[in-house]
Design an enzyme around this catalytic site. Structure first.
Site, mmCIF file in Angstrom:
data_model
loop_
_atom_site.group_PDB
_atom_site.id
_atom_site.type_symbol
_atom_site.label_atom_id
_atom_site.label_comp_id
_atom_site.label_asym_id
_atom_site.label_seq_id
_atom_site.Cartn_x
_atom_site.Cartn_y
_atom_site.Cartn_z
ATOM 1 N N GLU A 35 0.793 -1.216 0.110
ATOM 2 C CA GLU A 35 -0.042 0.043 0.055
ATOM 3 C C GLU A 35 0.931 0.987 -0.015
ATOM 4 O O GLU A 35 1.796 1.192 0.747
ATOM 5 C CB GLU A 35 -0.864 0.071 1.181
ATOM 6 C CG GLU A 35 -1.718 1.237 1.250
ATOM 7 C CD GLU A 35 -2.496 1.421 2.399
ATOM 8 O OE1 GLU A 35 -1.933 0.887 3.717
ATOM 9 O OE2 GLU A 35 -3.406 2.520 2.424
ATOM 10 N N ARG A 53 5.647 -13.055 9.433
ATOM 11 C CA ARG A 53 6.349 -11.810 9.151
ATOM 12 C C ARG A 53 7.718 -11.809 10.004
ATOM 13 O O ARG A 53 7.651 -12.510 11.176
ATOM 14 C CB ARG A 53 5.675 -10.499 9.674
ATOM 15 C CG ARG A 53 5.271 -10.354 10.813
ATOM 16 C CD ARG A 53 4.964 -8.829 11.182
ATOM 17 N NE ARG A 53 4.768 -8.091 10.059
ATOM 18 C CZ ARG A 53 3.546 -7.543 9.769
ATOM 19 N NH1 ARG A 53 2.642 -7.740 10.971
ATOM 20 N NH2 ARG A 53 3.256 -6.859 8.904
ATOM 21 N N LYS A 83 4.325 -0.008 10.222
ATOM 22 C CA LYS A 83 4.419 1.319 9.657
ATOM 23 C C LYS A 83 3.899 2.854 10.297
ATOM 24 O O LYS A 83 4.382 3.824 10.384
ATOM 25 C CB LYS A 83 3.357 1.245 8.432
ATOM 26 C CG LYS A 83 4.297 0.790 7.072
ATOM 27 C CD LYS A 83 3.481 1.112 5.713
ATOM 28 C CE LYS A 83 3.340 -0.079 5.042
ATOM 29 N NZ LYS A 83 2.499 0.025 3.693
#
Length: 555
Positions: A34, A258, A268
């Site tokens: 994104e 992850r 983020k």
RNA sequence: AGUUCGAUGGUGUAACGGUAGCAUCACAGACUCUGACUCUGUUUGUCUAGGUUCGAAUCCUAGUCGAACUACCA
């Protein structure tokens, strides 16, 4: 003969699919960021995975920006993401945007409405949340759930036409409000956002939710293996449901855990906070775990790829020791970077038996690891800068450096014998005095002496200066997100220490931005992007391993 | 509490019913014109309890622990 490397679980899946002739032997992956922030080392793993798998199996990998939320997304991020992927050494086969599919997604929504599988809901966000139920209680059906197909069609068209304000209406999938998977309880498909989109401009005032865009985007691109992180595992049934109801290409999603790294944060949201609140200078601050930060810090792309390969991939929780990353960085830099001499914390060394007017020019090897690395000229004179820590007036037993009576090799020059030092009123050493042994000249040593220690130096009259930024870990604790209180309470106050003017050998003054070198015995450094020929700036990429420091710690 | 996923040295990852391996870390030593690099050696592990089996990290059962999910974010 090469060792057969074992396959990770994704490679096993792909090889099984290939063996079964699934997708006509086609492998097509994608990296779907994104554009609302800069890529970090966690993304690097995903990039290496997706592009790596495509490469390994002669497939393709798309770059697709999941840009379904116009509020947070910006072109700046698109550009940085593309730059980072290229720098990492990968090239996408297609560049796509979820926003390219807005028309198709709208049509998909209409199809579902017509099948009685989607409806326009007038409930507020609060009402929807309140009727969602919980993990142990079922949800409650919306009073608008049973509108007629015609009415839903009309209302949805009106939503698109801009008749309603933000939040006034949503389009929801009509699935099952008692489903044990909360995501299947009539999830939102579209919401109204009267916002300008970075690519579609003002064409739309309704935007698909990620969950209504992601799976179908994969399907539209005929992605065979949609690889994502574990938290999307609950979304898979929903994506499959949309795909089945729509009868479109069945992409299959696979999830991996992850990668987390010690001494940093990876979300983020947190990284954005560090930037916005000026804890760091920007997304590409050399202390940031972003790809651009690591690039600026001097981490080679090869090291990041090697790291990704080394830590592998699995489905279990993990927190990788940042030391492993640093090992990969050192391993690559050791083979590729030229050695130079730089004195960070200087004290003057005077060679008492070396004539004042005299100088030598030595030919020094650039990189002992690289036979083709060449040599450079290093000037030598009576007065040299050496590291303050390389002299001790009362050295302990295993100290191999300068101390009264000790012999030490000056790298690429002569062996010197320490004769004492000069001190100021406070007792600080101001000069170290030595005599040199002319027969010990580097490369022509006939002295027969064998010394244990070698130190680096810079000739005083020839020295140039540079700023050096000594970087350390951004956080004081291994897992700042898992500590009591706010993660920012654990920021390392000494994560950057600036040395405004260190002494560098003259040859190094020619270094250009991005160049990576090893400061002998000190670490790997890289010329910063802010560096100019008038004011050289070096970033410390990573230290060298230091057995002496370890020895001292033992006490 | 429900659903889903997971559990192998300090860390990361293999072993797919048949010798628990690799990398890193740590430790010891060799080498060294970088106390770097390189080389040699060593310590450390299958969550627990049962079961199946000649044989279990692997299969079964129960438990324990951890993570994710309850945004008009992605």
């Amino acid at each position: 003969m090469s060792e057969e490397k074992s396959l990770n679980f994704l490679e096993e899946i792909i090889e099984n699919d290939l063996a079964e002739g699934k997708n006509n032997g086609r492998v097509h992956t994608r990296f779907p960021p994104e554009p609302n922030g800069y890529l970090h080392i966690g993304h690097a793993t995903s990039i290496c995975l997706n592009f790596g798998l495509a490469k390994k199996y002669n497939g393709k990998c798309n770059l697709r920006f999941d840009d379904t939320n116009p509020v947070t997304e910006e072109t700046e991020y698109v550009e940085s993401i593309k730059e980072d992927i290229k720098w990492l050494g990968f090239q996408w086969d297609n560049e796509f945007y979820a926003s390219d599919y807005f028309d198709k997604l709208f049509a998909f929504a209409v199809t579902l409405i017509k099948k009685g599988l989607a409806y326009v809901d007038d409930s507020t966000a609060e009402e929807i949340a309140a009727t969602k139920g919980s993990t142990v209680t079922p949800g409650i059906e919306s009073p608008y759930r049973n509108r007629s197909i015609e009415e839903n069609l009309r209302l949805f068209e009106e939503m698109r036409a801009g008749k309603y304000k933000d939040g006034e209406k949503t389009l929801r999938a009509r699935i099952d409000m008692t489903h044990p998977n909360l995501l299947m309880r009539d999830p939102l498909m579209y919401r109204i956002k009267n916002e300008h989109h970075h690519r579609t401009g003002d064409k739309w005032c309704i935007y698909p939710m990620y969950d209504f865009a992601h799976g179908q985007s994969d399907s539209i691109e005929e992605i065979t293996h949609s690889i994502c992180t574990l938290e999307f595992i609950h979304h898979r049934p929903l994506y499959n449901w949309f795909i089945e109801q729509l009868g479109i290409f069945p992409s299959h999603q696979y999830e991996f855990a992850r990668r987390n790294l010690t001494y940093t944060v990876m979300s983020k949201r947190k990284l954005l906070q560090l930037v916005n609140e000026n804890h760091v200078s920007g997304w590409n601050d050399p202390r940031m775990p972003t790809i651009s930060g690591m690039r600026r810090r001097g981490y080679p792309a090869e090291a990041l790829r090697q790291f990704s390969d080394t830590i592998g991939i699995a489905k279990r929780e993990n927190i990788v020791d940042i030391g492993l990353l640093e090992f990969c960085v050192r391993e690559h830099l050791n083979k590729t970077s030229n050695r130079v001499m730089v004195v960070l914390d200087p004290v003057k060394l005077v060679i008492t038996n070396y004539p004042e007017a005299q100088e030598d020019i030595f030919e020094a090897e650039n990189n002992p690891e690289d036979p083709n690395g060449g040599t450079r000229k290093v000037p030598f004179s009576r007065e040299l800068w050496i590291e303050r820590e390389d002299f001790m007036e009362n050295p302990p037993k295993k100290f191999f450096r300068l101390g009264p009576g000790n012999l030490v090799r000056l790298k690429s020059a002569y062996i010197v014998k320490c004769e004492g030092c000069k001190k100021d009123e406070q007792g600080n050493v101001t000069e170290v005095h030595c005599s040199y042994i002319p027969e010990s000249k580097s490369g022509h040593d006939t002295s027969g002496l064998n010394v244990k220690g070698t130190i680096h130096w810079v000739s005083v009259p020839h020295a140039k200066t540079a700023e050096v930024r000594m970087y350390d870990r951004l956080f004081k604790v291994e897992d700042p997100s898992n500590e009591e209180g706010n993660f920012k309470d654990y920021i390392n106050p000494d994560s950057m220490h600036v040395l405004p003017a260190v002494y560098i050998e003259p040859e190094l003054a020619k270094a250009i931005a991005g160049e990576r070198v090893q400061f002998m015995r000190k670490g790997y450094f890289c010329v910063d992007t802010e560096s100019t020929p008038d004011k050289l700036i070096f970033n410390r990429t990573v230290t060298l391993k230091d057995a002496w420091a370890k020895e001292q710690k033992k006490g």
